[in-house]
Design an enzyme around this catalytic site. Structure first.
Site, mmCIF file in Angstrom:
data_model
loop_
_atom_site.group_PDB
_atom_site.id
_atom_site.type_symbol
_atom_site.label_atom_id
_atom_site.label_comp_id
_atom_site.label_asym_id
_atom_site.label_seq_id
_atom_site.Cartn_x
_atom_site.Cartn_y
_atom_site.Cartn_z
ATOM 1 N N ASP A 26 0.810 -1.213 0.000
ATOM 2 C CA ASP A 26 0.000 0.000 0.000
ATOM 3 C C ASP A 26 0.846 1.267 0.000
ATOM 4 O OD1 ASP A 26 -2.219 -1.638 0.202
ATOM 5 O OD2 ASP A 26 -3.030 -0.642 1.991
ATOM 6 N N HIS A 77 -5.899 3.005 -4.564
ATOM 7 C CA HIS A 77 -5.869 3.239 -3.111
ATOM 8 C C HIS A 77 -6.283 4.680 -2.813
ATOM 9 C CE1 HIS A 77 -5.088 1.983 0.901
ATOM 10 N NE2 HIS A 77 -3.955 2.634 1.087
ATOM 11 N N HIS A 81 -5.557 9.392 -0.059
ATOM 12 C CA HIS A 81 -5.534 8.563 1.151
ATOM 13 C C HIS A 81 -6.305 9.181 2.325
ATOM 14 C CE1 HIS A 81 -3.945 5.881 4.311
ATOM 15 N NE2 HIS A 81 -3.511 5.094 3.329
ATOM 16 N N HIS A 172 3.497 -2.298 3.379
ATOM 17 C CA HIS A 172 3.504 -0.893 2.973
ATOM 18 C C HIS A 172 4.830 -0.515 2.316
ATOM 19 C CE1 HIS A 172 0.319 -1.094 6.007
ATOM 20 N NE2 HIS A 172 -0.200 -0.037 5.403
#
EC number: 3.5.1.-
Length: 214
Positions: A26, A77, A81, A172
């Site tokens: 991510d 994504h 964010h 991540h």
């Protein structure tokens, strides 16, 4: 409605013939970390899925192109964010639409089939919008909390303790835009990077294959 169910693991009966685990990354692309992650994945000849932030894709289109050209999945994504639970419907729709456009602008050949909500916080508006774009909403089943920098051994041990056929592992390659101390960006995900090889080797020793999401 199609695609309203959130995927947190892959049905082993519906997946590949061999038992698989799915690595996902991510918050990238990150110019300090993403190239090294891609190098490690290439060394082990495995594919993964990268849930990229649209704003980062705009700044680093070459990394999006490399992700796709090396056979990995690229997924939505959101654009910046946010916590979608704090967003209005128009904001949610804009976050998802703009991220898709940013990814395609960075790499016109990209096929975007999945989406993950920031912080794993889904809303009805996000699910409905995702379905309208044909995006499958993806959560995770294994979270070593690598973002907290618990140490390489802790990351590896947490993945191995929870992983099983069909597991989706959350890792991540960056953090939310502006969240990290700029002076720490070059080493922000060093622990994650150092853990990947050990994770891959250990999963393979169990007879598991690592692939990008189907």
């Amino acid at each position: 409605m199609k695609n309203l169910n959130i995927i947190d693991s892959v049905d082993v009966d519906a997946g590949a013939d061999d038992p698989c685990v799915y690595l996902t990354f991510d918050d990238g692309p990150n110019p300090f970390c993403t190239p090294h992650i891609l190098d490690v994945l290439a060394q082990h000849a495995v594919s993964a899925t990268f849930f990229v932030i649209g704003a980062n894709a705009e700044v680093h289109p070459g990394l999006v192109q490399r992700i796709v050209s090396e056979g990995h999945g690229v997924a939505n994504h959101t654009m910046t964010h946010p916590d979608l639970a704090t967003c209005s419907r128009p904001q949610v729709e804009r976050e998802i639409d703009e991220a898709n456009r940013a990814i395609i602008s960075a790499c016109p050949g990209a096929s975007i089939r999945h989406i993950r909500a920031p912080y794993g916080k889904w809303t009805e508006e996000a699910l409905v919008k995702s379905a309208s774009l044909g995006l499958a909403p993806v959560h995770w089943s294994v979270d070593p909390r690598d973002w907290s920098c618990p140490g390489v051994d802790a990351i590896v041990d947490r993945v191995l303790a929870a992983a099983k056929p069909g597991s989706i592992v959350l890792l991540h390659e960056d953090g939310p835009p502006g969240a990290a101390d700029p002076t720490k960006l070059p080493t922000l995900r060093d622990q994650t990077l150092a853990a990947i090889s050990a994770i891959i080797k250990s999963l393979r020793s169990r007879g598991l294959t690592i692939r990008s999401l189907p």
